[in-house]
Structure formats: structure tokens, C-alpha cells
Motif scaffolding. Structure first.
Motif, PDB file in Angstrom:
ATOM      1  N   ASP A 177      29.922  80.918  33.614  1.00 44.03           N
ATOM      2  CA  ASP A 177      30.364  79.723  33.046  1.00 44.03           C
ATOM      3  C   ASP A 177      31.844  80.070  32.428  1.00 44.03           C
ATOM      4  O   ASP A 177      32.768  79.561  32.489  1.00 44.03           O
ATOM      5  CB  ASP A 177      29.660  79.249  31.799  1.00 44.03           C
ATOM      6  CG  ASP A 177      28.378  78.704  32.274  1.00 44.03           C
ATOM      7  OD1 ASP A 177      28.543  77.812  33.294  1.00 44.03           O
ATOM      8  OD2 ASP A 177      27.271  78.566  31.642  1.00 44.03           O
ATOM      9  N   LEU A 191      31.300  74.834  40.552  1.00 46.34           N
ATOM     10  CA  LEU A 191      30.631  73.845  39.571  1.00 46.34           C
ATOM     11  C   LEU A 191      29.457  73.068  40.026  1.00 46.34           C
ATOM     12  O   LEU A 191      28.622  72.835  39.246  1.00 46.34           O
ATOM     13  CB  LEU A 191      31.767  72.725  39.113  1.00 46.34           C
ATOM     14  CG  LEU A 191      32.912  73.319  38.388  1.00 46.34           C
ATOM     15  CD1 LEU A 191      34.077  72.064  38.548  1.00 46.34           C
ATOM     16  CD2 LEU A 191      32.593  73.689  37.034  1.00 46.34           C
ATOM     17  N   HIS A 220      28.897  69.747  34.552  1.00 48.08           N
ATOM     18  CA  HIS A 220      29.451  70.124  35.645  1.00 48.08           C
ATOM     19  C   HIS A 220      29.821  69.353  36.729  1.00 48.08           C
ATOM     20  O   HIS A 220      30.761  69.706  37.284  1.00 48.08           O
ATOM     21  CB  HIS A 220      28.300  71.418  36.271  1.00 48.08           C
ATOM     22  CG  HIS A 220      28.266  72.454  35.212  1.00 48.08           C
ATOM     23  ND1 HIS A 220      29.380  73.312  34.753  1.00 48.08           N
ATOM     24  CD2 HIS A 220      27.117  73.079  34.842  1.00 48.08           C
ATOM     25  CE1 HIS A 220      28.977  74.289  33.972  1.00 48.08           C
ATOM     26  NE2 HIS A 220      27.566  74.199  33.988  1.00 48.08           N
TER      27      HIS A 220
END
Length: 600
Positions: free
Chosen positions: A360, A411, A430
Motif C-alpha cells: 500500500d 491496484l 482500490h
């Protein structure tokens, strides 16, 4: 010695030296790689070191190892297999031991071993070319064999050369860079040879299923992945699979991701360690280094080796920020989340979950980089991995269509992970950013008139045709007209459909050069990425066709190289061989094609 059904046939000791898992030694024929050095042209072997930023030609430990029978006749290396070398009619053998030693054993008759070190120290001790490291030896029973100085026509002229007599069953343990432990080696040379054979038996037992037509090269690829293992001084507890022990003795970020893709089919933990290595070096702001090596990392311009600084200054100018801006980050494309999920998908591991927080932060780091229009780009050419691509002929930064495409895939992988955990809100976040990025990519980088994606550079738009303009296929979100335009570009024989695809610059482009790294040659990571993009875009037939042509090219070339000539399918001039990500991705394509055939 055990035969690995053809894997050893590629170890010619000329282009491909003998090495072993964890070893920093490379064993070559003495007539190659030693030209101009003492001992060159005479029977025997040369031992070099696997050293960061050094060629084997400038890291010689021993100019010459030669084995003679009791009558003084030279015994040639008659068999080379992964666990070692046999001399004569099984009169003697050589096996690599640990990271810095080798053992030579007389099997049934007495033999004489001639050793010629690179040189001698001021006090007469034999030394290596690598930092003057000492060289020492002893018999594996703990005794020190008598050494006779070399004289006469059979010996080289270098200082410190000696002959050592080994009785039947006797053996010699030779170590580079440290004193040899005088304790006897349990079981002697025979036990060391048996251990090497067992190690390779275990490794080849993990070989994934492939088609018979691909099996010989797949075995060789599987050998490459294990033989390129070292432990870096900065991470002694992790086995790092380096791109090549010939000049690439470090872990490069995207090399490690691609290598994990191949390793996942037989060694999930080793595959996972290639990613862990880099996340152990993640900076507080989320960035990852380009390289992890024995002395630290290459994470910014200030970390570049002198040779790289000189090369970039010559190409881009001594005042280029890519040379002078010390704090400019140098990294590699963000493929980690995708690679981690790919490992988990095949091996049933939980690597992506383990690395979630770091992943992340990595993606946030990329989206926080300076940008003219919301889509991230490469500040430094090395961060793209495309060292001499014409995309960077105007300098940097470059905003190419591949980077946003990789981020969309990343993502999506993180969204999938969140959905696995029942976290719908995170998955939606995401997915929304992936959708937005893919839409902006089409809006801001696709030229409808040209029918292709373009890059933004300091000079404006760069329209050179490269396969990196096909990377938006990875998003799986392209409008049908855009997807059709890319498929047409892929199939155009005057452009990217070379006799051996995919050239890294279109055939009709003025920058095309069939042998110059990223300006024409075929790289397997590019082909592999485009295969994945075609699959994600629903173009399964095109994906299978490109995979088949890629695998066939490798098989026909008879080796696993750094890159290939797109016009001949042969190893391109200047490319190294036994290259890590080529081995891994060739293997992955071969596994996929076998499974595809089985499912028909």
C-alpha cells in the motif's frame, strides 16, 4: 556423477561456467576468458569470482587449475554436469563447496593438480585479483599436501604456481578469501560430491510439468535459477537469485519479481524471499531501492557506481539531473503486488497478505510523485528499467504508458486481496483508483490519429513505436477501438510483428537497432508482460500465439540469454547468457502452454 538428462550439456565452461547454488566461484575453460593472462591457451580451468559490478574477466582467483595423471599427461575435463566436473576417464573430479571453496579428488589413480593463483602477496602468499584475497588449500583429511614449485614446459609462468600430488582417494580443498579449516571434511571428497548430487536431485525433482518439446531448455532454465543463488553480505539469511553471476551479482527489483514468477512453480519460499528482500529495504515514505547488493542499496543518484555515472553523463550530458541530482530516487516499476499474488495463486502461500502494508505504501509513493496531469512517470531512466530506450532520448522525466498500466494491475491485485478478506470498502477504493487511472491513460496518452499510445518527455510527445505502448492492455479496461488498434500494431510485420517478436523498437523506426539492448532486441519480460496484457484484455488467441512464438524462439536459439535479435532469433550481440528473468519467464510461459494444451 549424476546426469541431469541434458541440463549439463549447456555448461560449456566458455559462455556458461560451472557454478552452484550459493557459490561465488565460476569455473571456465582456461582457453576462454583468460586471453592475455598467464596460463591462457594451456590445458586446464580458470576460476573467477562472482562479484558486484565486476566482470569475471577482471575477477580471476586462479589463472589455471590443471590435472595430470601420474605420467604427467594432462587430463581434460570430459564431463560437466550441475554437481561438478570429471577429468579423464573418471580419474578425478571437481565439486564446488559452499560459497568460496572447491574440492578436487583423485578417484582411482594418483593425480597431480597444478594451481596457478592470480598472483602473490609481498610475503609470497597466493592471492586473488579480487581485493587481494588470500588463497589457501589443504587435503580434505586435514593434512597439508606438499607443494612443489612449478618449472618446465608444463607449468605456467605466473608467480606462486605449485604442483600438488594426490594419492588414490586423496583430495584437495581450496578456499578463496580465508584460511582453510584444518579439521577433516567428514567423508572427504566423495561426501562433498554426494552432497552436491543430492542437492541437485532435490532441485530437479521440483521441476514443473512442461511439454516434451520444451523440456530440455526448461531443465536448463531451472538449473539457471538455482545456480544464480547467492547470499548477499547485507542479507545473509536470504537466498537471493541474481540475474547472472557474470556481472549482475546483486538483486535488481523487477528482476526479482520476474524471477519469482518462475520460481513459484517449484519453490514458493524461494520465490517469496525475492520480494521480502526488497521490502526489508523499504524507505519510510514507501519507496523501494533499485538494487540490493553486498555493500548496501542503490536507491538514488548518489548511490550509482562510477561506471553508471560515466555512462549516463555520456548519453544525457554531465549536467543532466539524472547524473547530478543526488537525492533523485532510483527504483523499478511497481510489479510487487502482482508478483506476490501470482506466487500465492500457484503455491497457496499468503505472501501478498504478509506484504500488504508495504505494498500500500509503495503504490501511494508512486501516485505522490511529480506529474503534469495526474499520471505518474519515471524521473530517472533506471527507474523504468529501460536503460537506453529511445523513450529517454530527450532526457527525463518521461511519462510513458507502461507505468500507469502496471499500477492498474497492482491496484487490482490489492482489491482482490481486500475482497479475499471481506473488506469491500477497501476493495472498492482500490478498484476506483484503478478505473480512474485506466481512463486517464486512454484520455491523455492515446493518440487516436496515430492509433497508439505515446509518451511525454521534456521535448514534448515521443511517438516512437515500442511494445511499451501495448502495456495498457494490462489494464483490461480499454475501449474496443483502442484495443483493436493495439492488436493491429502487434500484428503489423513492418512494426512489432518481427520474424522473432517483439522488438523493443518498431522495425521501421529510425531508432531501431537489432542488437542494442532496449532499441530493438527481444526481451522475454516484455513478451511475457504483453502475453499477460492480452489475456487480461480477452485476447486469448493472440496471447497463445505470442507465447508460442516466444518459447519457440528460445528453444531454437539453444540458450537462455539476456536478449535476442528480432531478425534472426539468435542471441543478440552484447547480451549475456544464463540470464535469470529470461529463465524464469521462459519457464512460466512453457508451464502455461503445457497447461493450456492439456485443457483443450
Amino acid at each position: 556423477m549424476v546426469s541431469w538428462e541434458g541440463a549439463g550439456a549447456f555448461l560449456d565452461l566458455e559462455e556458461v561456467p560451472l557454478t552452484d547454488r550459493g557459490s561465488r566461484l565460476l569455473v571456465f575453460k582456461n582457453d576462454d576468458g583468460g586471453a592475455g593472462r598467464p596460463g591462457a591457451g594451456r590445458a586446464g580451468l580458470r576460476v573467477a569470482g562472482a562479484v558486484y559490478e565486476r566482470s569475471p574477466d577482471t575477477s580471476t582467483h586462479l589463472h589455471r587449475i590443471a590435472v595430470f595423471d601420474g605420467a604427467g599427461r594432462p587430463l581434460e575435463a570430459t564431463a560437466v554436469v550441475p554437481e561438478g566436473i570429471t577429468f579423464g576417464d573418471s580419474a578425478a573430479s571437481l565439486v564446488l563447496v559452499g560459497s568460496d571453496a572447491l574440492s578436487i579428488g583423485a578417484l582411482a589413480e594418483p593425480v597431480v593438480v597444478l594451481l596457478e593463483p592470480f598472483g602473490t602477496s609481498a610475503d609470497g602468499r597466493p592471492v586473488s585479483e579480487v581485493d587481494g584475497a588470500g588463497i589457501s588449500w589443504r587435503a580434505t583429511d586435514g593434512t597439508v599436501p606438499a607443494a612443489d614449485p612449478v618449472s618446465g614446459d608444463t607449468g605456467p609462468a605466473g608467480p606462486g604456481a605449485v604442483r600438488l600430488l594426490l594419492p588414490p582417494g586423496g583430495s584437495l580443498l581450496l578456499r578463496i578469501g580465508g584460511a582453510v579449516d584444518q579439521a577433516p571434511e567428514p567423508g572427504g571428497h566423495a561426501a562433498l560430491l554426494a552432497a552436491a548430487a543430492s542437492r541437485w536431485t532435490d532441485w530437479f525433482a521440483r521441476l514443473p510439468a512442461v511439454r516434451g518439446t520444451d523440456l530440455e531448455l526448461v531443465r536448463y532454465a531451472w538449473w539457471i535459477l538455482a545456480s544464480n543463488i547467492v547470499q548477499l553480505d547485507t542479507h545473509p539469511g536470504i537466498d537471493a537469485v541474481v540475474p547472472s553471476k557474470q556481472g549482475y551479482v546483486a538483486a535488481w527489483q523487477w528482476d526479482s519479481y520476474f524471477i519469482s514468477i518462475g520460481l513459484r512453480h517449484g519453490d514458493a519460499e524461494l520465490a517469496a524471499d525475492q520480494l521480502r528482500l526488497f521490502f526489508a529495504e523499504q524507505t519510510p515514505d514507501g519507496g523501494l531501492p533499485d538494487v540490493v547488493h553486498d555493500h548496501g542499496t542503490l536507491a538514488c543518484v548518489a548511490d550509482m557506481p562510477p561506471g553508471d555515472v560515466a555512462t549516463l553523463a555520456r548519453i544525457h550530458g554531465a549536467d543532466s539531473p539524472m547524473v547530478t541530482q543526488a537525492d533523485m530516487p532510483i527504483t523499478k516499476p511497481p510489479l510487487a503486488a502482482w508478483a506476490a499474488r501470482a506466487v500465492d495463486a500457484v503455491a497457496g502461500t499468503s505472501l501478498q497478505s504478509e506484504l500488504k502494508d508495504g505494498l500500500d505504501r509503495l503504490h501511494e509513493w508512486w501516485f505522490a510523485r511529480p506529474t503534469p496531469d495526474g499520471l505518474p512517470g519515471y524521473e530517472h531512466v533506471y527507474s523504468s528499467g529501460l536503460d537506453d530506450s529511445p523513450l529517454f532520448d530527450d532526457g527525463g522525466p518521461v511519462f510513458a504508458p507502461d507505468l500507469p498500466s502496471y499500477l492498474v494491475v497492482a491496484l487490482d491485485a490489492m482489491a482482490d486481496l481486500a475482497e479475499d478478506a471481506g473488506d469491500g470498502a477497501t476493495a472498492a477504493r482500490h478498484r476506483a483508483l484503478a478505473d480512474t487511472t485506466a481512463a486517464q491513460l486512454v484520455e491523455k496518452r492515446f493518440d487516436a490519429e496515430l492509433g497508439r499510445f505515446v509518451a511525454l518527455t521534456p521535448a514534448g510527445r515521443r511517438t516512437t513505436v515500442t511494445p511499451f505502448g501495448l502495456m495498457p492492455l494490462l489494464t483490461g479496461r480499454l475501449p474496443e477501438p483502442v484495443k483493436a488498434a493495439l492488436a493491429a500494431r502487434l500484428a503489423d510485420p513492418s512494426c512489432l510483428s518481427a520474424p522473432f517478436p517483439l522488438p523493443t523498437v518498431g522495425l521501421s523506426e529510425p531508432e531501431f537497432n537489432q542488437d542494442r539492448m532496449w532499441r530493438g532486441p527481444v526481451w522475454l519480460n516484455v513478451n511475457w508482460l504483453i502475453v499477460q496484457g492480452l489475456l487480461r484484455s480477452g485476447l486469448e488467441a493472440e496471447a497463445a500465439a505470442l507465447a508460442e512464438r516466444t518459447v519457440a524462439m528460445v528453444v531454437a536459439s539453444g540458450g537462455i540469454h539476456e536478449y535476442w535479435n528480432p531478425l534472426t532469433g539468435a542471441r543478440a550481440a552484447g547480451a549475456t547468457t544464463g540470464f535469470g528473468w529470461s529463465a524464469a519467464l521462459f519457464l512460466d510461459l512453457a508451464v502455461w502452454l503445457a497447461a493450456t494444451d492439456a485443457g483443450r
